[in-house]
Design a protein around this motif. Structure first.
Motif, short mmCIF file in Angstrom:
data_model
loop_
_atom_site.label_atom_id
_atom_site.label_comp_id
_atom_site.label_asym_id
_atom_site.label_seq_id
_atom_site.Cartn_x
_atom_site.Cartn_y
_atom_site.Cartn_z
N ALA A 38 33.03 18.52 41.34
CA ALA A 38 33.88 19.28 40.43
C ALA A 38 35.03 18.42 39.93
CB ALA A 38 34.41 20.52 41.13
N LYS A 39 35.32 18.53 38.65
CA LYS A 39 36.42 17.77 38.06
C LYS A 39 37.76 18.40 38.42
CE LYS A 39 33.58 16.14 34.21
NZ LYS A 39 33.36 16.16 32.74
N CYS A 193 35.60 20.67 47.77
CA CYS A 193 34.25 20.12 47.65
C CYS A 193 33.34 21.11 46.94
CB CYS A 193 33.69 19.74 49.02
SG CYS A 193 34.57 18.40 49.81
N ASN A 194 33.33 21.06 45.63
CA ASN A 194 32.47 21.91 44.82
C ASN A 194 31.72 21.02 43.84
OD1 ASN A 194 31.28 24.13 43.49
ND2 ASN A 194 33.15 25.34 43.63
N ILE A 195 30.75 21.60 43.13
CA ILE A 195 30.05 20.85 42.09
C ILE A 195 30.57 21.30 40.73
CG2 ILE A 195 28.01 20.55 43.53
CD1 ILE A 195 26.60 22.69 41.83
N TRP A 197 28.99 21.77 37.97
CA TRP A 197 28.13 22.71 37.24
C TRP A 197 28.43 24.16 37.63
CZ3 TRP A 197 25.87 21.53 32.95
CH2 TRP A 197 24.92 22.38 32.39
N VAL A 198 29.12 24.35 38.74
CA VAL A 198 29.63 25.67 39.11
C VAL A 198 31.09 25.82 38.70
CG1 VAL A 198 30.24 27.15 41.05
CG2 VAL A 198 28.00 26.08 41.00
N ALA A 199 31.91 24.85 39.04
CA ALA A 199 33.35 24.96 38.80
C ALA A 199 33.69 25.04 37.32
CB ALA A 199 34.08 23.78 39.44
N ALA A 200 33.00 24.28 36.46
CA ALA A 200 33.31 24.28 35.03
C ALA A 200 33.01 25.64 34.38
CB ALA A 200 32.57 23.16 34.33
N PRO A 201 31.83 26.22 34.59
CA PRO A 201 31.59 27.56 34.02
C PRO A 201 32.56 28.61 34.54
CG PRO A 201 29.51 26.56 34.66
CD PRO A 201 30.60 25.67 35.19
N VAL A 202 32.91 28.55 35.82
CA VAL A 202 33.86 29.53 36.36
C VAL A 202 35.22 29.36 35.70
CG1 VAL A 202 35.08 30.27 38.43
CG2 VAL A 202 32.65 29.78 38.55
N ALA A 203 35.67 28.11 35.57
CA ALA A 203 36.96 27.85 34.93
C ALA A 203 36.95 28.31 33.48
CB ALA A 203 37.30 26.36 35.01
N ASN A 204 35.87 28.03 32.76
CA ASN A 204 35.76 28.47 31.37
C ASN A 204 35.79 29.99 31.27
OD1 ASN A 204 35.56 25.89 30.27
ND2 ASN A 204 33.33 25.84 30.38
N CYS A 205 35.04 30.63 32.17
CA CYS A 205 34.96 32.09 32.14
C CYS A 205 36.31 32.72 32.46
CB CYS A 205 33.89 32.56 33.12
SG CYS A 205 33.19 34.18 32.74
N PHE A 206 37.02 32.12 33.39
CA PHE A 206 38.33 32.64 33.76
C PHE A 206 39.33 32.48 32.61
CE2 PHE A 206 42.37 32.35 36.28
CZ PHE A 206 42.34 33.65 36.75
N ARG A 207 39.14 31.39 31.83
CA ARG A 207 40.07 31.09 30.74
C ARG A 207 39.74 31.84 29.45
NH1 ARG A 207 38.82 26.29 30.20
NH2 ARG A 207 37.95 26.23 28.10
N GLY A 443 21.63 29.66 41.43
CA GLY A 443 22.73 29.32 42.33
C GLY A 443 23.68 28.29 41.76
N GLY A 444 23.69 28.13 40.42
CA GLY A 444 24.56 27.15 39.80
C GLY A 444 24.00 25.74 39.84
N LEU A 445 22.69 25.59 40.03
CA LEU A 445 22.09 24.26 40.18
C LEU A 445 21.35 23.80 38.94
CD1 LEU A 445 20.71 24.69 43.83
CD2 LEU A 445 22.99 23.99 43.06
#
Length: 542
Positions: A38-39, A193-195, A197-207, A443-445
Motif C-alpha cells: 500500500a502506498k 502492512c496492506n496491499i 490494490w485494497v488500500a487505494a480503492p478504499v481510500a478513493n471510496c472514502f474520499r 478479496g481485493g486480489l
C-alpha cells in the motif's frame, strides 16, 4: 504485469509437500504471486498506521519498534470483541476436510494455501501467547513466537485468500476461515502492512464515494455515454436522473459497471429496464459505488464505506434501495449491515412499484438485489422479452461467491437467464451454487502483479467452464459480480479461449423489447443479431 507461464506449464502442479515442516519453510516472495505494498498516501487518507514506502520482497519492512506488542494487543482486543474468533482459534481439530476445497491450494499445490494450514499461521501465534499449553510446551502443541518471518508469512498467505468461504461449507465444525483472514488482515493493518490494490480503492471510496476516485461529473458522464449507446441501438432515449430528492428508489451499483467492459453492457441493461418500467429512481453521484473493499480491510472500514449508501438514501429521501450486480456489496449488506450500521428504520420495507411484491427479507436492510427485482417482474409477466436475440449465446452461470454462499441468491439469476436465453447449461454440480469456485481474484486480489496466482486460483472455475464449453459449446459465462466481470475475461482467455463474460442484465437488455424501439439489428455490444433460423440449436438443460 509479472511474467506468466504458458497454460500447459502452469497446469503442471505438484502437490507434494516440502521436506521441511511448515513452521520451518520460509516464504518465497516470487514475482507473480503477491501484490504491491500500500502506498503511503492511501494509508494516510484512511488514517491507518505506519504509512511509508516499502516492498514485501525487501528484507526491511520498516516496522514500528514495538510492532509485536501492537499486533498481540490487537489480537487480544479482537478475541474479547469477537466470540466467534475465540471459538475458531480453539475448536479446529485439523481434520483436513477443507484442505482440497480451496482453489488456491488446488491451483498452486502450496500446503499453506490449505485453509486449515492458513488458519494455523494465526492460530499458532494465538496458542503461544494466549493459551497455557502453548506458553509451556511451545512447538510441541503447534505454538510459535511472533517473528518477522511469521509476519511476512501472514502477509503472503492472507493475501492469497479471497475470503470466498468455500472451505466453510465443508468444515464439520462450521469454522469460517474467511473471518480468520479478515482478522489477520486487520492485524497487519495495525503495523501498516496492506496491499495497494485494497488500500487505494478504499481510500478513493472514502474520499469520493467510489473505488475509482471518480468525481460526480465523471459518474454522470459515464452513464450518459451509455444512454447515447442505447439510443443508437434501440432508438429509445432513456433519461436517468441524478441526486434527485424525493425519488422512490435509490439505485446503487459497482463503479466498475460505469467504465469497464463488459460491465458497461450490464449498465446499459439496467438503464433500459428502468426506462421500460417507468421506474421512479435516481442515481447518486456521491454514493456512486455499491462495492465495499472495507470487507477486505477491517470491520471498521467496512462500516464506514457501507454508511455512505444509507446517508445518501436519507439525504435524498427515498423509500428504499435497489442494488446492482455486485459481490462484496451484498455480503456486507446481508451479513453485517444490521450490526454495523442498521437497521435502517428511516426507510420503508421494499415493495415493487410494478408488481406490488413485498420483499419481506429486506425489512431491516431496506435493500433489494436487482436479480430478485427482475425475476419478480418476469414471473409476473411485466416484461416483453425476445430470447431469440440471445440465440448466439450458449450460457452457463458462475455463482459469484458472496451473493451465493453469503446470501443464498441461487435461483433468481438462473430463472432470469432461462427466460432471456434459449440455451442454458449448468456446470458440474460440485462447482456451482453453495459449492461454487471463486474467480480466483476476489478479496481485493484483482491486481496485475499477482497474475500467476490469480490464474492458478481461477483454474478450478476454468476447468468447470471448459467442461460445458467442450460438451455443450458454451460460449458465454454469466455472473452477477463486478469483480467477476473484471477477473473472469483474462481467466477465460488464458484457460478457455472462446468463452466471453457477461452480466445477467446485459442479456436482459438484449432480450428486452422496449416500447417505441426501432428494429434492433445488434446486441448491446454492437454485434449483429443472429438469425434464429440459422443459429445453432439446443435445448435448455435444468
Amino acid at each position: 504485469m509479472a511474467f506468466v507461464p504458458k497454460p500447459d506449464e502452469l497446469a503442471r502442479i505438484g502437490h507434494k509437500p516440502p521436506r521441511t515442516g511448515w513452521m520451518d519453510t520460509p516464504v518465497d516472495f516470487r514475482r507473480g504471486t503477491w501484490c504491491y505494498a500500500a502506498k503511503p498516501k492511501n494509508l494516510q487518507a484512511l488514517e491507518l498506521p505506519n504509512p511509508r514506502e516499502w516492498s514485501p520482497e525487501r528484507a526491511d519492512w520498516k516496522l514500528p519498534a514495538n510492532w509485536q506488542e501492537i499486533i498481540l494487543e490487537g489480537l487480544r482486543e479482537r478475541l474479547q470483541r469477537f466470540r466467534s474468533l475465540q471459538i475458531f482459534m480453539d475448536i479446529c481439530v485439523r481434520c483436513g476436510a477443507c484442505a482440497d476445497k480451496c482453489h488456491y491450494f488446488i491451483g498452486s499445490g502450496d500446503p499453506k494455501n490449505m485453509p486449515v494450514l492458513r488458519a494455523e499461521l494465526l492460530r499458532s501465534v494465538y496458542r503461544k501467547n494466549f493459551t497455557t499449553a502453548g506458553k509451556i510446551l511451545g512447538k510441541m502443541v503447534g505454538a510459535r513466537d511472533l517473528s518477522e518471518d511469521v509476519l511476512k508469512e501472514w502477509f503472503y498467505y492472507f493475501f492469497q485468500c479471497s475470503e470466498c468461504r468455500r472451505c466453510s461449507v465443508f468444515c464439520p465444525y462450521g469454522i469460517d476461515t474467511a473471518e480468520i483472514t479478515m482478522i489477520a488482515r486487520e492485524l497487519l493493518n495495525l503495523v501498516g502492512c496492506n496491499i495497494d490494490w485494497v488500500a487505494a480503492p478504499v481510500a478513493n471510496c472514502f474520499r469520493t464515494g467510489n473505488h475509482l476516485g471518480l468525481q460526480p461529473h465523471a459518474i454522470k458522464d459515464m452513464i450518459e455515454f451509455a444512454v447515447e449507446d442505447i439510443e443508437k441501438i434501440t432508438g429509445v432515449k432513456v433519461e436517468p436522473t441524478f441526486n434527485r430528492k424525493g425519488a422512490e428508489i435509490l439505485f446503487v451499483t459497482p463503479s466498475g459497471d460505469l467504465f469497464a467492459d463488459p460491465g458497461t453492457y450490464t449498465l446499459m441493461g439496467y438503464l433500459m429496464l428502468f426506462h421500460e418500467l417507468g421506474l421512479d429512481y435516481t442515481w447518486s453521484t456521491y454514493a456512486s459505488d455499491g462495492g465495499n473493499f472495507g470487507l477486505f480491510t477491517s470491520h471498521e472500514m467496512m462500516k464506514r464505506l457501507n454508511a455512505k449508501i444509507y446517508a445518501e438514501a436519507r439525504r435524498l429521501g427515498v423509500k428504499w434501495i435497489l442494488g446492482g450486480e455486485c459481490g462484496h456489496m451484498w455480503r456486507v449488506i446481508n451479513q453485517y449491515m444490521d450490526t454495523l450500521n442498521g437497521p435502517a428504520d428511516f426507510l420503508e420495507e421494499p415493495v415493487s412499484p410494478i408488481t406490488g411484491t413485498r420483499f419481506e427479507h429486506a425489512r431491516t436492510t431496506k435493500m433489494v438485489h436487482i436479480t430478485e427485482f427482475t425475476a419478480d417482474l418476469i414471473e409476473q409477466n411485466k416484461l416483453n422479452l425476445a430470447p431469440e436475440r440471445n440465440e448466439h449465446c450458449r450460457v452457463t452461470f458462475h455463482d459469484s461467491c458472496n451473493p451465493s454462499r453469503s446470501m443464498g441468491l441461487l435461483e433468481e439469476p438462473r430463472y432470469i437467464l432461462k427466460k432471456v436465453c434459449r440455451h442454458f447449461y449448468e456446470m458440474p454440480e460440485n462447482t456451482i451454487r453453495e459449492q461454487t469456485f471463486c474467480c480466483g481474484s476476489g478479496g481485493g486480489l484483482n491486481a496485475d502483479e499477482n497474475m500467476e496466482m490469480r490464474l492458478r486460483g481461477g483454474l478450478p472455475r476454468a476447468n468447470a467452464v471448459r467442461y460445458v464449453h467442450e460438451k455443450h459449446g458454451v460460449n458465454t459465462l454469466a455472473c452477477i459480480c463486478a469483480i467477476d466481470r473484471a477477473a473472469l475475461p483474462p481467466l477465460m482467455d488464458y484457460w478457455v479461449p472462446g468463452v466471453e463474460v457477461s452480466g445477467v442484465h446485459e442479456l436482459v437488455g438484449n432480450a428486452l423489447v422496449m416500447k417505441g424501439e426501432k428494429k434492433r439489428t445488434s446486441d448491446l455490444r454492437g454485434r449483429p443479431l443472429p438469425d434464429p433460423h440459422t443459429a445453432f440449436g439446443g435445448a435448455i438443460e435444468e
